[in-house]
Design a protein around this motif. Structure first.
Motif, short mmCIF file in Angstrom:
data_model
loop_
_atom_site.label_atom_id
_atom_site.label_comp_id
_atom_site.label_asym_id
_atom_site.label_seq_id
_atom_site.Cartn_x
_atom_site.Cartn_y
_atom_site.Cartn_z
N THR A 42 0.84 -1.19 0.00
CA THR A 42 0.00 0.00 0.00
C THR A 42 0.88 1.24 0.00
O THR A 42 1.96 1.22 0.61
N PHE A 43 0.47 2.27 -0.69
CA PHE A 43 1.23 3.52 -0.77
C PHE A 43 2.68 3.27 -1.21
O PHE A 43 3.58 4.01 -0.81
N GLY A 44 2.91 2.20 -1.97
CA GLY A 44 4.24 1.90 -2.46
C GLY A 44 5.13 1.17 -1.46
O GLY A 44 6.32 0.99 -1.70
N PHE A 45 4.57 0.74 -0.34
CA PHE A 45 5.35 0.06 0.69
C PHE A 45 4.79 -1.34 0.93
O PHE A 45 3.59 -1.58 0.80
N HIS A 46 5.68 -2.25 1.32
CA HIS A 46 5.29 -3.60 1.71
C HIS A 46 5.16 -3.61 3.24
O HIS A 46 6.16 -3.44 3.95
N VAL A 47 3.95 -3.75 3.73
CA VAL A 47 3.66 -3.61 5.16
C VAL A 47 3.45 -4.99 5.79
O VAL A 47 2.65 -5.78 5.30
N SER A 48 4.17 -5.25 6.87
CA SER A 48 3.98 -6.46 7.67
C SER A 48 3.08 -6.09 8.84
O SER A 48 3.39 -5.16 9.59
N SER A 49 1.96 -6.80 9.00
CA SER A 49 0.94 -6.39 9.96
C SER A 49 0.50 -7.52 10.87
O SER A 49 0.63 -8.70 10.52
N LYS A 50 -0.06 -7.11 12.01
CA LYS A 50 -0.64 -8.07 12.96
C LYS A 50 -1.95 -7.48 13.48
O LYS A 50 -1.99 -6.33 13.93
N VAL A 51 -3.01 -8.27 13.44
CA VAL A 51 -4.30 -7.83 13.97
C VAL A 51 -4.18 -7.73 15.48
O VAL A 51 -3.81 -8.68 16.15
N GLU A 52 -4.48 -6.55 16.00
CA GLU A 52 -4.39 -6.27 17.43
C GLU A 52 -5.77 -6.23 18.09
O GLU A 52 -5.89 -6.48 19.29
N GLU A 53 -6.77 -5.89 17.32
CA GLU A 53 -8.13 -5.80 17.85
C GLU A 53 -9.08 -6.36 16.80
O GLU A 53 -9.02 -5.97 15.63
N PHE A 54 -9.93 -7.29 17.21
CA PHE A 54 -10.87 -7.94 16.29
C PHE A 54 -12.11 -8.27 17.11
O PHE A 54 -12.11 -9.23 17.88
N GLU A 55 -13.12 -7.44 16.98
CA GLU A 55 -14.29 -7.61 17.85
C GLU A 55 -15.57 -7.24 17.12
O GLU A 55 -15.69 -6.15 16.55
N LEU A 56 -16.52 -8.13 17.16
CA LEU A 56 -17.88 -7.88 16.71
C LEU A 56 -18.76 -8.09 17.94
O LEU A 56 -18.76 -9.18 18.51
N SER A 57 -19.45 -7.03 18.36
CA SER A 57 -20.23 -7.12 19.60
C SER A 57 -21.29 -8.21 19.49
O SER A 57 -21.74 -8.56 18.40
N ASN A 58 -21.69 -8.74 20.64
CA ASN A 58 -22.70 -9.81 20.67
C ASN A 58 -24.00 -9.41 20.00
O ASN A 58 -24.65 -10.23 19.37
N ASP A 59 -24.38 -8.13 20.13
CA ASP A 59 -25.63 -7.69 19.50
C ASP A 59 -25.44 -7.25 18.05
O ASP A 59 -26.40 -6.90 17.37
N GLY A 60 -24.20 -7.29 17.55
CA GLY A 60 -23.92 -6.95 16.17
C GLY A 60 -23.96 -5.46 15.85
O GLY A 60 -23.91 -5.08 14.68
N ASN A 61 -24.04 -4.62 16.87
CA ASN A 61 -24.16 -3.19 16.63
C ASN A 61 -22.84 -2.44 16.60
O ASN A 61 -22.82 -1.25 16.25
N LEU A 62 -21.75 -3.10 16.94
CA LEU A 62 -20.45 -2.43 16.96
C LEU A 62 -19.36 -3.42 16.57
O LEU A 62 -19.38 -4.58 17.02
N ALA A 63 -18.44 -2.98 15.75
CA ALA A 63 -17.31 -3.82 15.37
C ALA A 63 -16.04 -2.99 15.42
O ALA A 63 -16.05 -1.80 15.11
N ARG A 64 -14.96 -3.65 15.84
CA ARG A 64 -13.65 -3.01 15.91
C ARG A 64 -12.62 -3.92 15.25
O ARG A 64 -12.59 -5.13 15.51
N LEU A 65 -11.79 -3.32 14.40
CA LEU A 65 -10.67 -4.02 13.79
C LEU A 65 -9.49 -3.06 13.81
O LEU A 65 -9.64 -1.89 13.44
#
Length: 175
Positions: free
Chosen positions: A78-101
């Motif tokens: 992305t943006f001309g760079f090779h980025v190595s990444s790790k998911v730090e936050e992965f959450e879909l609320s129980n009621d499905g009304n909020l998600a975080r990534l």
């Protein structure tokens, strides 16, 4: 008058906006769309290049899957760079009304080394609306240069990502 407090990105201290070298924030509120519909297109990296032309060569883990998950590692260009990444936050609320990534990422070497944190927040709102917020905080010499560039490539690039994501989810674009 009704007051409403919107959820915010949860920042690790190291990436606190205003304390880093570059920071970008983009947000959209769209009618007739839900968290679940957006989430599907955001967590499956196979969809990314279909709606965002600045993400390519994406490999999640060993390459046997395309969906992000808690603690998953992945690389992408992305943006001309090779980025190595790790998911730090992965959450879909129980009621499905909020998600975080959110993921941390690094790219470059020596003086060009950069450290980033990219976060997404998706929230159902009243009247069949969804809020999509994406923010990124960056540390390094290259981010310092990006922060001085006008128009800001991070703001413009992430806005394109947001618009593409929302349109793909709304139109149920195949990928």
């Amino acid at each position: 008058m009704t007051t409403y407090s919107q959820p915010a990105i949860i920042w690790p201290e190291k990436y606190t906006p205003g304390e880093t070298d570059n920071y970008a924030s983009n947000e959209m509120i769209i009618k007739d769309l839900s968290v679940a519909e957006v989430w599907e297109y955001l967590i499956d990296t196979k969809a990314w290049p279909t709606y965002y032309n600045n993400a390519e060569n994406i490999v999640v883990g060993d390459g046997s899957q395309t969906k992000l998950s808690a603690n998953a590692t992945f690389v992408f260009d992305t943006f001309g760079f090779h980025v190595s990444s790790k998911v730090e936050e992965f959450e879909l609320s129980n009621d499905g009304n909020l998600a975080r990534l959110a993921w941390s990422g690094t790219f470059g070497e020596s003086d060009e080394f950069s450290d980033v944190y990219h976060a997404w927040l998706i929230e159902n709102l009243p009247n069949n609306r969804v809020r999509i917020l994406t923010e990124e905080s960056q540390i390094g010499k290259l981010p310092q240069q990006l922060a001085q560039t006008l128009p800001n490539p991070m703001i413009n690039g992430h806005q394109a990502w947001l618009v593409g994501l929302a349109n793909s989810a709304k139109n149920k674009t195949s990928y």
